[in-house]
Motif scaffolding. Structure first.
Motif, PDB file in Angstrom:
ATOM      1  N   LEU A  59     -22.365   6.822  -3.573  1.00  0.00           N
ATOM      2  CA  LEU A  59     -23.373   6.317  -2.644  1.00  0.00           C
ATOM      3  C   LEU A  59     -23.994   4.994  -3.082  1.00  0.00           C
ATOM      4  O   LEU A  59     -24.953   4.532  -2.461  1.00  0.00           O
ATOM      5  CB  LEU A  59     -24.488   7.364  -2.468  1.00  0.00           C
ATOM      6  CG  LEU A  59     -24.080   8.680  -1.815  1.00  0.00           C
ATOM      7  CD1 LEU A  59     -25.247   9.663  -1.820  1.00  0.00           C
ATOM      8  CD2 LEU A  59     -23.581   8.463  -0.401  1.00  0.00           C
ATOM      9  N   VAL A  95     -23.296   6.281   6.571  1.00  0.00           N
ATOM     10  CA  VAL A  95     -22.875   7.357   5.682  1.00  0.00           C
ATOM     11  C   VAL A  95     -22.176   8.417   6.533  1.00  0.00           C
ATOM     12  O   VAL A  95     -22.721   8.867   7.543  1.00  0.00           O
ATOM     13  CB  VAL A  95     -24.064   7.982   4.940  1.00  0.00           C
ATOM     14  CG1 VAL A  95     -23.573   9.053   3.972  1.00  0.00           C
ATOM     15  CG2 VAL A  95     -24.869   6.925   4.208  1.00  0.00           C
ATOM     16  N   ILE A 128     -26.569   8.107   9.465  1.00  0.00           N
ATOM     17  CA  ILE A 128     -25.836   9.230   8.873  1.00  0.00           C
ATOM     18  C   ILE A 128     -25.101   9.948   9.994  1.00  0.00           C
ATOM     19  O   ILE A 128     -25.717  10.411  10.955  1.00  0.00           O
ATOM     20  CB  ILE A 128     -26.789  10.198   8.149  1.00  0.00           C
ATOM     21  CG1 ILE A 128     -27.548   9.471   7.033  1.00  0.00           C
ATOM     22  CG2 ILE A 128     -26.014  11.377   7.584  1.00  0.00           C
ATOM     23  CD1 ILE A 128     -28.603  10.332   6.359  1.00  0.00           C
ATOM     24  N   ILE A 152     -24.936   1.962  -0.634  1.00  0.00           N
ATOM     25  CA  ILE A 152     -26.059   1.963   0.315  1.00  0.00           C
ATOM     26  C   ILE A 152     -27.411   1.882  -0.397  1.00  0.00           C
ATOM     27  O   ILE A 152     -28.450   1.963   0.248  1.00  0.00           O
ATOM     28  CB  ILE A 152     -26.034   3.208   1.224  1.00  0.00           C
ATOM     29  CG1 ILE A 152     -26.162   4.486   0.395  1.00  0.00           C
ATOM     30  CG2 ILE A 152     -24.782   3.222   2.085  1.00  0.00           C
ATOM     31  CD1 ILE A 152     -26.405   5.728   1.224  1.00  0.00           C
ATOM     32  N   VAL A 200     -28.512  11.316   0.009  1.00  0.00           N
ATOM     33  CA  VAL A 200     -28.638  10.009   0.669  1.00  0.00           C
ATOM     34  C   VAL A 200     -30.082   9.523   0.603  1.00  0.00           C
ATOM     35  O   VAL A 200     -30.346   8.345   0.288  1.00  0.00           O
ATOM     36  CB  VAL A 200     -28.157  10.104   2.134  1.00  0.00           C
ATOM     37  CG1 VAL A 200     -28.475   8.811   2.886  1.00  0.00           C
ATOM     38  CG2 VAL A 200     -26.659  10.387   2.182  1.00  0.00           C
ATOM     39  N   SER A 217     -18.279   1.794   5.137  1.00  0.00           N
ATOM     40  CA  SER A 217     -19.192   2.935   5.077  1.00  0.00           C
ATOM     41  C   SER A 217     -18.964   3.656   3.766  1.00  0.00           C
ATOM     42  O   SER A 217     -18.028   3.361   3.019  1.00  0.00           O
ATOM     43  CB  SER A 217     -18.935   3.887   6.256  1.00  0.00           C
ATOM     44  OG  SER A 217     -17.652   4.479   6.120  1.00  0.00           O
ATOM     45  N   VAL A 218     -19.845   4.605   3.476  1.00  0.00           N
ATOM     46  CA  VAL A 218     -19.619   5.511   2.351  1.00  0.00           C
ATOM     47  C   VAL A 218     -19.451   6.911   2.916  1.00  0.00           C
ATOM     48  O   VAL A 218     -19.970   7.232   3.989  1.00  0.00           O
ATOM     49  CB  VAL A 218     -20.783   5.465   1.341  1.00  0.00           C
ATOM     50  CG1 VAL A 218     -20.942   4.071   0.767  1.00  0.00           C
ATOM     51  CG2 VAL A 218     -22.088   5.917   1.978  1.00  0.00           C
TER      52      VAL A 218
END
Length: 373
Positions: free
Chosen positions: A50, A133, A107, A53, A175, A150-151
């Motif tokens: 992560l 995410v 998300i 982000i 997150v 994106s992740v």
């Protein structure tokens, strides 16, 4: 408390061998994997999945776009429990709002990498420059729409969809920790707590020391309503309603506490108390069938419990269900909150207490299924 399901099913709740023999689909094992699911999220966080982000300032908004089922309920719980304390509002929606942009975090959560609304949401977030995410299987159209921009936190363990709520909760918490300065959550400790909860609820533990079996016992032979007095516990009640239907094949209701109290006050369940259940003079041919017995299970966090218990004074067949419950303190046929029975507060936020309660309810649903043999 008496293990009453013997009269309604084939397997007694305290018959560990019988329960395990009846578990031909491996439901107990699946329901016991909550801690393992959280550890996979913790591992992804430790591995730096992560980092892309991360930021020194909180986002303008966290937008949680969810598919159906557990993903949506997890987002609602996080928004209700943490939306006012993490430094950024959390919005749960079925599609990204038109104003989403580079200042926001999107998300996308679900269980289907080909779900068109999720794919469209992820593509829109990437196009608008939001930090995206993906908490979903990272493959197919969803991966094509976001690859390199994106992740992803895909599931690392094969777990039936009925038991994935805690993974979405843990992923959301991870997150929020990365994108919100000052917010921290110990996922390893949460995983340990969930393992403790599942061990306490295992088939080998008797009903008097097993919160999930105790919950299943209180529901046996009754019409049941799960009630919540906040947005977070109402979302958990909806999850309880879903898992009871899908796993236990038992129909229950999910309602707000105020609605449940109005129903009880206007006659729902009236005449179904212990006195009538024990009557030896009742003749169905003369008096008609006995009314259905009812039970209201009120889901609470530690912070809400005292106020909720005060509102329930004098109501029969209403039980407060809390992650800190001590089974021996339960009072059959009335509120659990009797003088001297309130447990010590847990160490942990409301989101962690909700996760523990979710696992207990899921295991209770499994026991409801297994006692039928």
């Amino acid at each position: 408390m008496n293990a009453s399901p013997t009269s309604a099913g084939v397997v007694d709740l305290d018959d560990a061998d019988g329960l395990l023999a009846a578990d031909r689909m491996g439901l107990l094992r699946a329901a016991s994997m909550a801690g393992s699911q959280v550890r996979t999220v913790a591992a992804a966080l430790d591995e730096g999945d992560l980092e892309a982000i991360a930021s020194d300032s909180p986002p303008r908004t966290v937008v949680w776009v969810a598919g159906r089922g557990n993903a949506e309920n997890a987002g609602a719980m996080l928004a209700a429990a943490l939306g006012g304390s993490v430094g950024a509002p959390i919005v749960v929606a079925s599609e990204p709002p038109p104003w989403i942009g580079a200042l926001d975090v999107l998300i996308v959560a679900g269980d289907d990498a080909g779900d068109p609304p999720l794919v469209a949401a992820a593509a829109m977030g990437v196009r608008r420059g939001a930090r995206v995410v993906v908490i979903a299987p990272y493959e197919g159209p969803l991966r094509d729409a976001t690859a390199g921009r994106s992740v992803a936190l895909p599931p690392r363990l094969p777990v039936p969809d009925d038991f994935t709520l805690v993974r979405y909760l843990a992923a959301g918490l991870a997150v929020l920790q990365v994108i919100t300065p000052g917010y921290r959550v110990d996922l390893a400790a949460l995983a340990d707590d969930l393992d403790t909860e599942t061990f306490r609820n295992s088939a080998g533990h008797e009903i008097f020391t097993n919160p999930a079996k105790g919950l299943a016992d209180r529901m046996a032979g009754r019409d049941v309503a799960f009630a919540g007095d906040s947005a977070a516990t109402l979302a958990l009640a909806r999850h309880a309603c879903t898992v009871m239907l899908r796993v236990a094949h038992k129909t229950v209701a999910a309602v707000g506490l105020a609605d449940a109290l109005v129903a009880i006050g206007t006659g729902w369940g009236r005449g179904s108390g212990p006195t009538e259940e024990r009557s030896i003079f009742h003749d169905e041919e003369i008096d008609g069938p006995l009314p259905h017995r009812t039970r209201t299970l009120v889901l609470t966090t530690d912070a809400e419990r005292p106020a909720v218990a005060a509102r329930l004074a004098g109501f029969d067949d209403v039980n407060v269900v809390n992650s800190s419950d001590v089974p021996e303190a339960a009072v059959e046929g009335g509120s659990q909150d009797v003088p001297g029975s309130a447990p010590a507060p847990r160490i942990g936020g409301p989101e962690q207490q909700l996760a523990l309660l979710a696992v207990r309810i899921e295991m209770a649903a499994v026991y409801q299924r297994l006692i039928r043999g």
